[in-house]
Design a protein around this motif. Structure first.
Motif, PDB file in Angstrom:
ATOM      1  N   VAL A  12      24.751  35.389  41.762  1.00  0.00           N
ATOM      2  CA  VAL A  12      25.462  35.219  40.481  1.00  0.00           C
ATOM      3  C   VAL A  12      26.310  36.471  40.285  1.00  0.00           C
ATOM      4  CG1 VAL A  12      25.265  34.833  38.006  1.00  0.00           C
ATOM      5  CG2 VAL A  12      23.529  33.899  39.558  1.00  0.00           C
ATOM      6  N   GLN A  13      27.573  36.263  40.127  1.00  0.00           N
ATOM      7  CA  GLN A  13      28.501  37.395  40.069  1.00  0.00           C
ATOM      8  C   GLN A  13      29.249  37.407  38.732  1.00  0.00           C
ATOM      9  OE1 GLN A  13      31.965  36.895  42.510  1.00  0.00           O
ATOM     10  NE2 GLN A  13      32.221  39.081  42.884  1.00  0.00           N
ATOM     11  N   PHE A  14      29.299  38.566  38.144  1.00  0.00           N
ATOM     12  CA  PHE A  14      30.117  38.770  36.945  1.00  0.00           C
ATOM     13  C   PHE A  14      31.193  39.798  37.295  1.00  0.00           C
ATOM     14  CE2 PHE A  14      25.938  37.525  35.547  1.00  0.00           C
ATOM     15  CZ  PHE A  14      26.182  36.573  34.568  1.00  0.00           C
ATOM     16  N   THR A  15      32.423  39.451  37.050  1.00  0.00           N
ATOM     17  CA  THR A  15      33.510  40.379  37.349  1.00  0.00           C
ATOM     18  C   THR A  15      34.332  40.572  36.089  1.00  0.00           C
ATOM     19  OG1 THR A  15      33.603  39.514  39.599  1.00  0.00           O
ATOM     20  CG2 THR A  15      35.477  40.826  38.873  1.00  0.00           C
ATOM     21  N   TRP A  16      34.605  41.793  35.744  1.00  0.00           N
ATOM     22  CA  TRP A  16      35.450  42.043  34.580  1.00  0.00           C
ATOM     23  C   TRP A  16      36.398  43.186  34.866  1.00  0.00           C
ATOM     24  CZ3 TRP A  16      30.332  43.081  35.081  1.00  0.00           C
ATOM     25  CH2 TRP A  16      29.885  44.383  34.878  1.00  0.00           C
ATOM     26  N   ASN A  17      37.483  43.183  34.170  1.00  0.00           N
ATOM     27  CA  ASN A  17      38.445  44.268  34.365  1.00  0.00           C
ATOM     28  C   ASN A  17      39.062  44.651  33.035  1.00  0.00           C
ATOM     29  OD1 ASN A  17      39.944  41.693  34.570  1.00  0.00           O
ATOM     30  ND2 ASN A  17      41.694  43.025  34.790  1.00  0.00           N
ATOM     31  N   MET A  22      35.086  45.813  37.657  1.00  0.00           N
ATOM     32  CA  MET A  22      33.653  46.013  37.886  1.00  0.00           C
ATOM     33  C   MET A  22      33.044  44.680  38.284  1.00  0.00           C
ATOM     34  SD  MET A  22      32.830  48.684  34.808  1.00  0.00           S
ATOM     35  CE  MET A  22      31.568  49.589  35.621  1.00  0.00           C
ATOM     36  N   ASP A  23      32.105  44.783  39.186  1.00  0.00           N
ATOM     37  CA  ASP A  23      31.584  43.600  39.837  1.00  0.00           C
ATOM     38  C   ASP A  23      30.067  43.717  39.908  1.00  0.00           C
ATOM     39  OD1 ASP A  23      31.825  41.262  41.259  1.00  0.00           O
ATOM     40  OD2 ASP A  23      32.070  42.271  43.181  1.00  0.00           O
ATOM     41  N   ALA A  24      29.360  42.901  39.126  1.00  0.00           N
ATOM     42  CA  ALA A  24      27.898  42.950  39.134  1.00  0.00           C
ATOM     43  C   ALA A  24      27.369  41.677  39.787  1.00  0.00           C
ATOM     44  CB  ALA A  24      27.365  43.062  37.713  1.00  0.00           C
ATOM     45  N   VAL A  25      26.419  41.835  40.707  1.00  0.00           N
ATOM     46  CA  VAL A  25      25.901  40.686  41.458  1.00  0.00           C
ATOM     47  C   VAL A  25      24.383  40.638  41.338  1.00  0.00           C
ATOM     48  CG1 VAL A  25      25.699  39.626  43.743  1.00  0.00           C
ATOM     49  CG2 VAL A  25      27.813  40.785  43.100  1.00  0.00           C
ATOM     50  N   TRP A  36      30.903  28.081  42.533  1.00  0.00           N
ATOM     51  CA  TRP A  36      31.638  27.659  41.334  1.00  0.00           C
ATOM     52  C   TRP A  36      32.135  28.917  40.635  1.00  0.00           C
ATOM     53  CZ3 TRP A  36      29.639  28.544  36.170  1.00  0.00           C
ATOM     54  CH2 TRP A  36      30.446  28.013  35.153  1.00  0.00           C
ATOM     55  N   SER A  37      33.424  28.957  40.297  1.00  0.00           N
ATOM     56  CA  SER A  37      34.001  30.120  39.615  1.00  0.00           C
ATOM     57  C   SER A  37      34.585  29.671  38.288  1.00  0.00           C
ATOM     58  CB  SER A  37      35.138  30.741  40.435  1.00  0.00           C
ATOM     59  OG  SER A  37      34.704  31.110  41.703  1.00  0.00           O
ATOM     60  N   TRP A  38      34.351  30.462  37.283  1.00  0.00           N
ATOM     61  CA  TRP A  38      34.903  30.141  35.958  1.00  0.00           C
ATOM     62  C   TRP A  38      35.510  31.399  35.346  1.00  0.00           C
ATOM     63  CZ3 TRP A  38      32.420  31.147  30.860  1.00  0.00           C
ATOM     64  CH2 TRP A  38      33.200  30.634  29.808  1.00  0.00           C
ATOM     65  N   TYR A  39      36.789  31.288  35.014  1.00  0.00           N
ATOM     66  CA  TYR A  39      37.476  32.388  34.337  1.00  0.00           C
ATOM     67  C   TYR A  39      37.349  32.176  32.828  1.00  0.00           C
ATOM     68  CZ  TYR A  39      39.660  34.023  38.605  1.00  0.00           C
ATOM     69  OH  TYR A  39      39.875  34.541  39.853  1.00  0.00           O
ATOM     70  N   ALA A  40      36.445  32.926  32.205  1.00  0.00           N
ATOM     71  CA  ALA A  40      36.303  32.798  30.755  1.00  0.00           C
ATOM     72  C   ALA A  40      37.622  33.166  30.091  1.00  0.00           C
ATOM     73  CB  ALA A  40      35.186  33.703  30.252  1.00  0.00           C
ATOM     74  N   ASP A  41      38.255  34.197  30.580  1.00  0.00           N
ATOM     75  CA  ASP A  41      39.627  34.538  30.206  1.00  0.00           C
ATOM     76  C   ASP A  41      40.184  35.361  31.361  1.00  0.00           C
ATOM     77  OD1 ASP A  41      38.846  37.240  29.824  1.00  0.00           O
ATOM     78  OD2 ASP A  41      38.244  36.788  27.762  1.00  0.00           O
ATOM     79  N   GLU A  42      41.299  35.998  31.129  1.00  0.00           N
ATOM     80  CA  GLU A  42      41.903  36.710  32.249  1.00  0.00           C
ATOM     81  C   GLU A  42      41.121  37.940  32.677  1.00  0.00           C
ATOM     82  OE1 GLU A  42      46.305  36.801  32.719  1.00  0.00           O
ATOM     83  OE2 GLU A  42      46.210  36.516  30.574  1.00  0.00           O
ATOM     84  N   PHE A  43      40.182  38.340  31.854  1.00  0.00           N
ATOM     85  CA  PHE A  43      39.532  39.625  32.105  1.00  0.00           C
ATOM     86  C   PHE A  43      38.037  39.501  32.397  1.00  0.00           C
ATOM     87  CE2 PHE A  43      42.996  39.854  29.106  1.00  0.00           C
ATOM     88  CZ  PHE A  43      43.887  40.624  29.827  1.00  0.00           C
ATOM     89  N   PHE A  44      37.553  38.279  32.437  1.00  0.00           N
ATOM     90  CA  PHE A  44      36.117  38.101  32.642  1.00  0.00           C
ATOM     91  C   PHE A  44      35.874  36.830  33.442  1.00  0.00           C
ATOM     92  CE2 PHE A  44      31.817  36.840  31.136  1.00  0.00           C
ATOM     93  CZ  PHE A  44      31.138  37.937  31.643  1.00  0.00           C
ATOM     94  N   ARG A  45      35.115  36.975  34.526  1.00  0.00           N
ATOM     95  CA  ARG A  45      34.877  35.837  35.405  1.00  0.00           C
ATOM     96  C   ARG A  45      33.397  35.750  35.751  1.00  0.00           C
ATOM     97  NH1 ARG A  45      37.424  36.898  40.773  1.00  0.00           N
ATOM     98  NH2 ARG A  45      35.438  37.931  41.160  1.00  0.00           N
ATOM     99  N   VAL A  46      32.918  34.511  35.836  1.00  0.00           N
ATOM    100  CA  VAL A  46      31.534  34.269  36.248  1.00  0.00           C
ATOM    101  C   VAL A  46      31.584  33.410  37.512  1.00  0.00           C
ATOM    102  CG1 VAL A  46      29.299  33.316  35.606  1.00  0.00           C
ATOM    103  CG2 VAL A  46      30.770  34.286  33.836  1.00  0.00           C
ATOM    104  N   ARG A  47      30.724  33.740  38.485  1.00  0.00           N
ATOM    105  CA  ARG A  47      30.708  32.934  39.725  1.00  0.00           C
ATOM    106  C   ARG A  47      29.263  32.765  40.171  1.00  0.00           C
ATOM    107  NH1 ARG A  47      34.465  35.396  43.657  1.00  0.00           N
ATOM    108  NH2 ARG A  47      36.016  34.034  42.720  1.00  0.00           N
TER     109      ARG A  47
END
Lengths: 465, 317
Positions: free
Chosen positions: A447-452, A113-116, A414-425
């Motif tokens: 601002v993008q939040f991606t999680w899986n 899922m990808d929220a922008v 700038w991209s930051w992987y909080a862990d393998e399942f959650f990313r902020v950009r």
């Protein structure tokens, strides 16, 4: 066996000695003239007894040799077990037996899922871009179908603005390993169904796998925001591999309707012109790429792609116009890691795309005439600044397909992987849109939040972990 | 000719040409091509297979074994391989895609060419509840089995059987080499358990939960982890708690893998005055420590040295 033989040998010698000694004793008493012979016989007896003694020694020696290695190993193992036993008074708990559940035959499921969040003047200048958007929800299903085939479904639900969502099958194919299917010893695989076209690097990535929030300019403005997928057949195979690298070939034959859908730029243009366009003829796509690792820290991939329709029978308007699409692309990706730790790295990527649509006759109202070429390029430089942090810049420009617009783009992210399942950009972007001299300057902050969740896949190629 | 027919004919010809061009060439050296996911398995195959095998290792000794990138060059290596040595469980999440990308169905799990090294081994840290809220948990239990030399000895037997079955004409030679490895490993383990007895009860902090089998084998106690949960980046509050706990327990050594970021362990080092030792779970790191016995000896010696223990020299060099 040796032991038995030797024992038997000793018994035989002993028997022989008795047989020799018995008549000898009798002869000694009755016949003194045979003393000399007796002495000889005694000497023979003594010799036999000496040999028997030697054989005893040899037997002992062989038995010792035979027993020695076993004894050493046993001693060693006994020592080991004694040492282990000091710590393992109680036996280690056994792990529960692995059970095969019927659910093992269900597909692996991954949901992305990808929220922008989009702020800036895009809405004001171009009339596009919601402030908050659940841009895409992608459901991936995959499952082995047989020893030689795997089924994949990528179902995508996209935010279309105004709180509405549209769904599409982004990919849905069976991937077949030819070696087992037809008995030919080849590494080639075939995909049958719907898949992202193997055009360059950017087009083949799913939205959640992109290095930036959006796609690079040449793909966005010539193929569409989602790139292009097609229904057909794809052959993937390495051509050659050695110290000089690996050369791979991808060949696809897909329906020409990859450009006619309402989400495609040509489809949009046709819709604006009040035309309907269709295609029942195939397109061919060929991509050759070469990957080389200079050492474990540095590698390079270059690729060339060509896409072409078949003369005069690819895209047809309801005005009877035949449109023949062609496209060519070049791409290069360089990765350089600082050291073996994977804590710091550089990525450079460039892509060049040129499309050429031959708008044949009769001319369709609202469409260009003759050959219409569009071209675009993009360059990315990305630096890994921590184990899970990346910063980068991207620049590029592209003509817009079936339009007179031209777009220049500059982004920093700038991209930051909080862990393998959650990313902020976070991405800042400037777009300069030129249309017959009227320039629009658009600023966007994204601002993008991606999680899986579910069965997750490894990170894409540009993440150096 | 109708354009559709022409395209179909052209594509068919290209596909057939492609197939002919890419048909795997037989290995003219006659050696068995072995793919090992981990350096430890590669070292085992080289030790036991000798000149009879060509070994390709997918993960570098200093690399995070859970995060290998599926490079085209690696897929090409797999495509022509005869045997795959892999951990199984969920240690190599990246392997599935790489195998599918290679098109080598012989090496898919379940087929004769795929040798699962974890099979039959006793797992530790088997989760009683699976939730991503607990971090990147290993669903079947901790898969870092190769950090225990006893497990590696058993893996040697598995590699011996696999190589002997794949090369029946050389089975006797392989069995002999396998037996020699077994004996050498047994001697080494006896030696380590004797010489490094002082490690028993010593408390250490680890960065990632890679070391449980190693620590348990030699009686060391894991007194904390720098990662608050598996593969979750440490927070300042977690590190503060860890520092407090280390001071209370008197922990003086932190074990960090080469791929772990040094910032967090450096922070702990400054706050507690502890020593940080960089150890790889596989042979090949640091450079020159390629042999399995030498690898364990290096790790044990480095750790004992950091803990300030006096350890006698190896019994037979």
């Amino acid at each position: 066996m040796l032991r038995i033989l030797m024992r038997d040998g000793r018994a035989a010698l002993f028997g022989a000695a008795v047989l020799v000694l018995a008549p000898l004793a009798s002869a000694q008493e009755s016949d003194t003239t045979k003393d000399k012979s007796n002495d000889e016989l005694r000497a023979l007896l003594q010799q036999a007894l000496d040999e028997l003694h030697d054989l005893h020694g040899r037997v002992d020696e062989l038995e010792g040799q035979k027993a020695a290695p076993k004894s050493d190993d046993d001693d060693l193992e006994a020592q080991l077990q004694a040492l282990l036993g000091e710590d393992e008074a109680e036996p280690a708990p056994q792990s529960p037996p692995r059970t095969v559940f019927p659910s093992a035959y269900n597909p692996r499921i991954g949901v992305f899922m990808d929220a922008v969040t989009n702020f800036g003047n895009e809405k004001e200048k171009l009339g596009t871009g919601d402030s908050f958007s659940l841009r895409e929800t992608e459901i991936d299903l995959s499952l082995p179908l047989s020893p030689f085939a795997e089924g994949v479904l990528v179902y995508s639900i996209e935010d279309q603005g105004n709180g509405e969502f549209g769904s599409t099958i982004e990919e849905g194919y069976a991937s077949i390993t030819l070696a087992d299917l037809i008995g030919v010893d080849t590494p080639a695989r075939v995909r049958v169904g719907r898949f992202r076209l193997p055009f360059g690097r950017n087009n083949r990535l799913h939205t959640h796998d992109l290095p930036q929030v959006d796609r690079a300019a040449p793909v966005t403005y010539q193929f569409g925001e989602e790139g292009i997928s097609g229904n057909g057949l794809l052959l993937e195979t390495p051509l050659a591999s050695g110290d000089a690298g690996t050369t791979s070939l991808e060949l696809a034959a897909v329906n020409g309707d990859v450009f006619t859908g309402s989400e495609g730029l040509l489809g949009e243009a046709a819709s604006d012109a009040g035309l309907s366009i269709t295609s029942d003829a195939p397109l061919g796509v060929a991509r050759v790429s070469h990957f080389v690792s200079f050492d474990p820290l540095h590698d390079l991939e270059v690729g060339a792609t060509y896409l072409s329709g078949v003369n005069g029978h690819t895209i047809v308007t309801d005005a009877g116009t035949d449109i023949v699409p062609r496209a060519a692309g070049l791409d290069a990706t360089v990765r350089m890691r600082d050291d073996e730790s994977g804590q710091g790295s550089w990525l450079f990527q460039g892509e060049l795309v040129r499309t050429n649509f031959d708008f044949g006759s009769p001319a369709a109202a609202g469409f260009p005439t003759g050959n219409e070429a569009t071209s675009g390029w993009s360059l990315t430089a990305q630096r890994q600044i921590g184990p899970a942090s990346y910063v980068g810049v991207r620049t590029g420009a592209s003509d817009v397909l079936a339009s007179t617009d031209k777009v220049h783009e500059q982004s920093a992210y700038w991209s930051w992987y909080a862990d393998e399942f959650f990313r902020v950009r976070v991405q800042g972007q400037h777009l300069s849109v030129a249309d017959f001299g009227a320039d629009e300057s658009v600023w966007r902050g994204l601002v993008q939040f991606t999680w899986n969740f579910g069965a997750h896949l490894p990170h894409p190629y540009w993440v150096n972990r | 000719m109708h354009p559709m027919t022409r395209l179909t004919t052209t594509l068919t010809a290209i596909v057939l040409l492609g197939l002919c061009a890419t048909t795997r060439a037989q290995d003219d050296t006659g050696r068995l091509k072995v793919i090992a996911t981990m350096p430890t398995y590669g070292a085992l195959a080289r030790d036991i297979g000798g000149d009879l095998v060509d070994v390709v290792v997918l993960c570098r000794p200093s690399q995070d074994a859970h995060g290998v990138t599926a490079l085209p060059s690696l897929m090409a290596q797999i495509s022509g391989a005869d045997l795959l040595l892999y951990t199984g469980l969920d240690a190599e999440m990246w392997l599935d895609g790489m195998l599918r990308g290679s098109g080598n169905a012989r090496l898919l799990p379940g087929n004769a060419g795929a040798i699962e090294m974890s099979s039959g081994m006793t797992l530790k840290e088997v989760p009683t509840m699976l939730s991503r809220a607990q971090g990147d948990l290993h669903a079947f239990g901790n898969p870092h089995l190769w950090t225990d030399p006893m497990n590696v000895r058993s893996m040697g037997a598995r590699v011996t059987d696999a190589l002997a079955a794949a090369l029946p004409a050389h089975a006797a030679e392989i069995q002999a080499r396998g037996q020699a490895f077994h004996t050498r490993m047994t001697k080494a383990i006896v030696d380590w358990l004797t010489r490094y007895k002082g490690l028993k009860g010593q408390k250490v902090v680890v960065y990632h939960q890679s070391w449980v089998y190693f620590l348990d084998r030699f009686g060391l106690v894991e007194a904390g982890t720098i990662e608050p949960k598996p593969r979750v980046t440490p927070t300042v509050s977690h590190l503060d708690e860890l520092v407090k706990s280390m001071n209370e327990l008197g922990v003086s050594v932190v074990i960090r893998e080469p791929f772990s970021h040094p910032d967090a362990s450096d922070f702990v080092q400054k706050a507690t005055g502890c020593k940080v030792v960089e150890l790889s779970t596989h042979p090949g790191y640091p450079e020159g420590v390629d042999d399995i016995v030498a690898h364990f000896e290096y790790n044990l010696h480095t750790l004992a040295d950091a803990l300030g223990l006096d350890v006698p020299p190896p019994s037979d060099g």
